[in-house]
Design a protein around this motif. Structure first.
Motif, PDB file in Angstrom:
ATOM      1  N   THR A 178       4.122 -19.882   4.058  1.00 37.50           N
ATOM      2  CA  THR A 178       2.923 -20.057   4.882  1.00 37.50           C
ATOM      3  C   THR A 178       2.992 -19.114   6.080  1.00 37.50           C
ATOM      4  O   THR A 178       4.086 -18.804   6.565  1.00 37.50           O
ATOM      5  CB  THR A 178       2.809 -21.513   5.368  1.00 37.50           C
ATOM      6  OG1 THR A 178       4.053 -21.899   5.976  1.00 37.50           O
ATOM      7  CG2 THR A 178       2.517 -22.450   4.215  1.00 37.50           C
ATOM      8  N   PRO A 179       1.830 -18.651   6.586  1.00 42.42           N
ATOM      9  CA  PRO A 179       1.843 -17.748   7.746  1.00 42.42           C
ATOM     10  C   PRO A 179       2.513 -18.369   8.971  1.00 42.42           C
ATOM     11  O   PRO A 179       3.308 -17.730   9.649  1.00 42.42           O
ATOM     12  CB  PRO A 179       0.362 -17.472   7.999  1.00 42.42           C
ATOM     13  CG  PRO A 179      -0.301 -17.714   6.690  1.00 42.42           C
ATOM     14  CD  PRO A 179       0.473 -18.820   6.050  1.00 42.42           C
ATOM     15  N   GLY A 180       2.178 -19.625   9.264  1.00 40.49           N
ATOM     16  CA  GLY A 180       2.858 -20.356  10.344  1.00 40.49           C
ATOM     17  C   GLY A 180       3.861 -21.305   9.712  1.00 40.49           C
ATOM     18  O   GLY A 180       4.358 -21.083   8.616  1.00 40.49           O
ATOM     19  N   THR A 181       4.148 -22.412  10.384  1.00 40.29           N
ATOM     20  CA  THR A 181       5.050 -23.390   9.762  1.00 40.29           C
ATOM     21  C   THR A 181       4.286 -24.128   8.668  1.00 40.29           C
ATOM     22  O   THR A 181       3.082 -24.367   8.792  1.00 40.29           O
ATOM     23  CB  THR A 181       5.566 -24.412  10.786  1.00 40.29           C
ATOM     24  OG1 THR A 181       4.470 -25.249  11.191  1.00 40.29           O
ATOM     25  CG2 THR A 181       6.174 -23.710  12.000  1.00 40.29           C
ATOM     26  N   PRO A 182       4.965 -24.486   7.569  1.00 39.54           N
ATOM     27  CA  PRO A 182       4.268 -25.219   6.508  1.00 39.54           C
ATOM     28  C   PRO A 182       3.695 -26.544   7.000  1.00 39.54           C
ATOM     29  O   PRO A 182       2.638 -26.970   6.547  1.00 39.54           O
ATOM     30  CB  PRO A 182       5.346 -25.442   5.444  1.00 39.54           C
ATOM     31  CG  PRO A 182       6.620 -24.943   5.987  1.00 39.54           C
ATOM     32  CD  PRO A 182       6.349 -24.172   7.222  1.00 39.54           C
ATOM     33  N   GLU A 183       4.382 -27.176   7.963  1.00 38.37           N
ATOM     34  CA  GLU A 183       3.879 -28.454   8.490  1.00 38.37           C
ATOM     35  C   GLU A 183       2.513 -28.274   9.156  1.00 38.37           C
ATOM     36  O   GLU A 183       1.594 -29.075   8.960  1.00 38.37           O
ATOM     37  CB  GLU A 183       4.878 -29.053   9.486  1.00 38.37           C
ATOM     38  CG  GLU A 183       6.171 -29.561   8.871  1.00 38.37           C
ATOM     39  CD  GLU A 183       7.154 -28.444   8.531  1.00 38.37           C
ATOM     40  OE1 GLU A 183       8.149 -28.725   7.841  1.00 38.37           O
ATOM     41  OE2 GLU A 183       6.924 -27.275   8.974  1.00 38.37           O
ATOM     42  N   GLU A 184       2.381 -27.202   9.958  1.00 41.97           N
ATOM     43  CA  GLU A 184       1.085 -26.934  10.604  1.00 41.97           C
ATOM     44  C   GLU A 184       0.026 -26.609   9.561  1.00 41.97           C
ATOM     45  O   GLU A 184      -1.110 -27.092   9.637  1.00 41.97           O
ATOM     46  CB  GLU A 184       1.223 -25.762  11.576  1.00 41.97           C
ATOM     47  CG  GLU A 184       2.022 -26.074  12.835  1.00 41.97           C
ATOM     48  CD  GLU A 184       2.274 -24.819  13.676  1.00 41.97           C
ATOM     49  OE1 GLU A 184       2.464 -24.984  14.893  1.00 41.97           O
ATOM     50  OE2 GLU A 184       2.286 -23.703  13.117  1.00 41.97           O
ATOM     51  N   SER A 185       0.400 -25.800   8.586  1.00 38.34           N
ATOM     52  CA  SER A 185      -0.552 -25.387   7.557  1.00 38.34           C
ATOM     53  C   SER A 185      -1.051 -26.585   6.752  1.00 38.34           C
ATOM     54  O   SER A 185      -2.255 -26.748   6.533  1.00 38.34           O
ATOM     55  CB  SER A 185       0.103 -24.374   6.620  1.00 38.34           C
ATOM     56  OG  SER A 185      -0.796 -23.950   5.632  1.00 38.34           O
ATOM     57  N   PHE A 186      -0.135 -27.455   6.327  1.00 39.83           N
ATOM     58  CA  PHE A 186      -0.525 -28.599   5.505  1.00 39.83           C
ATOM     59  C   PHE A 186      -1.230 -29.673   6.322  1.00 39.83           C
ATOM     60  O   PHE A 186      -2.007 -30.461   5.794  1.00 39.83           O
ATOM     61  CB  PHE A 186       0.694 -29.176   4.790  1.00 39.83           C
ATOM     62  CG  PHE A 186       1.343 -28.217   3.839  1.00 39.83           C
ATOM     63  CD1 PHE A 186       0.630 -27.155   3.290  1.00 39.83           C
ATOM     64  CD2 PHE A 186       2.691 -28.352   3.488  1.00 39.83           C
ATOM     65  CE1 PHE A 186       1.229 -26.251   2.416  1.00 39.83           C
ATOM     66  CE2 PHE A 186       3.288 -27.466   2.611  1.00 39.83           C
ATOM     67  CZ  PHE A 186       2.562 -26.412   2.073  1.00 39.83           C
TER      68      PHE A 186
END
Length: 491
Positions: A180-188
């Protein structure tokens, strides 16, 4: 245009700065060449430029161009607001649609190209929302950082053809990995459906999911429940229709996502009995799906693939350990058909699709009563009539359901089904099985019996249909006599 697939090198860790530079050059040249032979992109970009706006090819279009698999669907992003986009494309496009305008997307058709132009944006869910809140951005960088994965966070600015890749998507594309471009937690958290999209891209592109992405999927799998059933269904369809659905389905199960969107699938992971006298139903189902795909003749078939995946979902509920040590699953096809209908209805599938898939699940075991060919012509007629328009799919599902490694047994089953198909073909030629009707229609029944419309006509029609299935076509005189005999018995 160079074949980008052949140009992609080994994983990133094995590359030198020189090979990375070479990769960048080759891939940029590939994109440039693609755009050179697609004047529609430059033409549209000039119109945006003249109106004072920027335009860039973006996301999946850039990814697919680099992989050498771009079709006629082109995705663009712009700093123009939707109302300005409409002013630019309306005089230019062959057709324009505004279905996605609430999310900043204007669609149009130009020549053979289907085009979507989306305003720079960011979107996020709150803890209870089923719809994203859209806010517009002012830069391509803002737009790319909100994309789902780095391989979809690349752009080509037009008409200057400047390659933009702030998140190293090109390297991830070369390594065939999803980050993911940022953290996966932020993306999801922004859009939980992206967790399913990771599984879908694994199935479509044969990419691996980065360990950090997979960890976030496991930790946040319950967030998928705020996404509407329609969006989940559409993502599941894309996964199932992909070239490698098995890999995507494994990710859904291993991450825990399937437990929320298709719980019947992980439930197939039955613990084996101590003597291992029944096969792994989960692995068997994935294998049946793959074997069904091998039998497709006219491209991906969603009905067949759903039926193959779900055909045994009734087994966990019907499993019994018999006194002699055997394991049985009596009537699992009937239970499975009901479960299929319930799950597909919850996922908002159309009534016709639910009906077709459920019917195939219900009938998938019928052939095993055929044995060595002792079915009567009547039984064959009923098999064809019960399958109806799903007969060809039932043939494929039944053949796919044989996953035994015993070559002799597999050969015998295959020959038996060959024999059944030959009998069906002979009867179809003689009797037009697909359109089986009683030898007397409703009007004739009323005339012969001297009755008017009512439930008795329906009963008589059903009786004549039973006779037709049992004995085949009858001469009119014999049919009339049989009807009168039945009517006398009713009286």
């Amino acid at each position: 245009m160079p074949n980008a697939n052949n140009d992609l090198p080994a994983p990133i860790a094995e590359r030198t700065p020189q090979s990375t530079d070479a990769l960048n050059h080759v891939q940029r040249r590939a994109v440039s060449e693609l755009l050179r032979v697609s004047p529609v992109a430059d033409d549209l970009a000039r119109r945006f430029q003249e109106a004072g706006f920027t335009l860039a090819l973006v996301g999946g279009s850039v990814r697919d161009a680099l992989l050498g698999r771009l079709g006629n669907d082109l995705d663009f992003t712009t700093d123009a607001r939707p109302e300005d986009v409409l002013k630019i494309v309306r005089p230019w496009a062959d057709a324009v649609w505004e279905v996605g305008i609430a999310f900043g997307t204007v669609g149009c058709k130009k020549d053979s190209f289907d085009i979507e132009v989306t305003t720079y944006r960011s979107e996020a869910y709150d803890r209870t929302s089923r719809k994203p809140e859209v806010s517009y951005g002012d830069s391509i960088e803002q737009d790319l950082v909100r994309r789902d994965f780095t391989v979809n966070a690349m752009a080509v600015l037009l008409p200057q053809k400047e390659f933009v890749d702030p998140h190293d998507g090109l390297e991830d594309l070369a390594a065939r990995v999803l980050r993911t471009p940022g953290t996966p937690e932020e993306s999801f958290s922004d859009d939980p459906l992206r967790m399913m999209r990771a599984a879908r891209f694994a199935a479509q592109l044969d990419f691996e999911v980065d360990p950090a992405v997979f960890a976030a999927m496991k930790a946040m799998s319950d967030r998928i429940e705020i996404v509407s059933a329609e969006r989940v269904r559409d993502e599941l369809n894309k996964l199932l229709l992909a070239p490698h659905p098995r890999e995507g389905l494994r990710l859904l199960v291993d991450s825990g996502l399937a437990g929320h969107v298709l719980p019947e699938l992980p439930a197939l992971r039955l613990e084996s009995d101590e003597h291992h006298r029944h096969k792994d139903v989960y692995e068997h189902s994935l294998t049946v799906l793959e074997q069904a795909i091998d039998l497709e003749e006219n491209g991906p078939d969603l009905v067949l693939r759903l039926a193959a995946l779900l055909h045994d979902i009734g087994k966990p509920r019907t499993r019994r350990f018999e006194k002699d040590g055997r394991v049985s699953f009596h009537h699992h096809e009937v239970v499975g058909a009901k479960m299929t209908k319930k799950r597909m209805t919850a996922l908002k599938y159309s009534n016709d699709l639910v009906k077709d898939v459920s019917r195939l699940v219900e009938l998938h075991l019928r052939f095993h009563g055929y044995g060595t060919g002792e079915w009567t012509d009547s039984a064959v007629r009923r098999y064809v009539r019960d399958a109806g328009p799903q007969l060809e799919r039932l043939h494929k599902l039944t053949r796919s359901d044989c996953t035994t490694r015993n070559k002799r047994k597999a050969g015998a089953l295959s020959r038996a089904y060959d024999g059944l198909e030959e009998r069906i073909a002979r009867l179809q030629e003689q009797e037009e099985l697909e359109a089986i009707r009683p030898d007397l229609d409703g009007n004739e029944i009323m005339q012969i019996l001297g009755i008017g419309p009512g439930p008795e006509v329906g009963k008589a029609y059903k009786q004549m249909l039973e006779l037709r299935l049992e004995h085949g076509p009858m001469e009119r005189e014999a049919a009339v006599a049989a009807l009168k005999e039945w009517w006398a018995a009713q009286s």
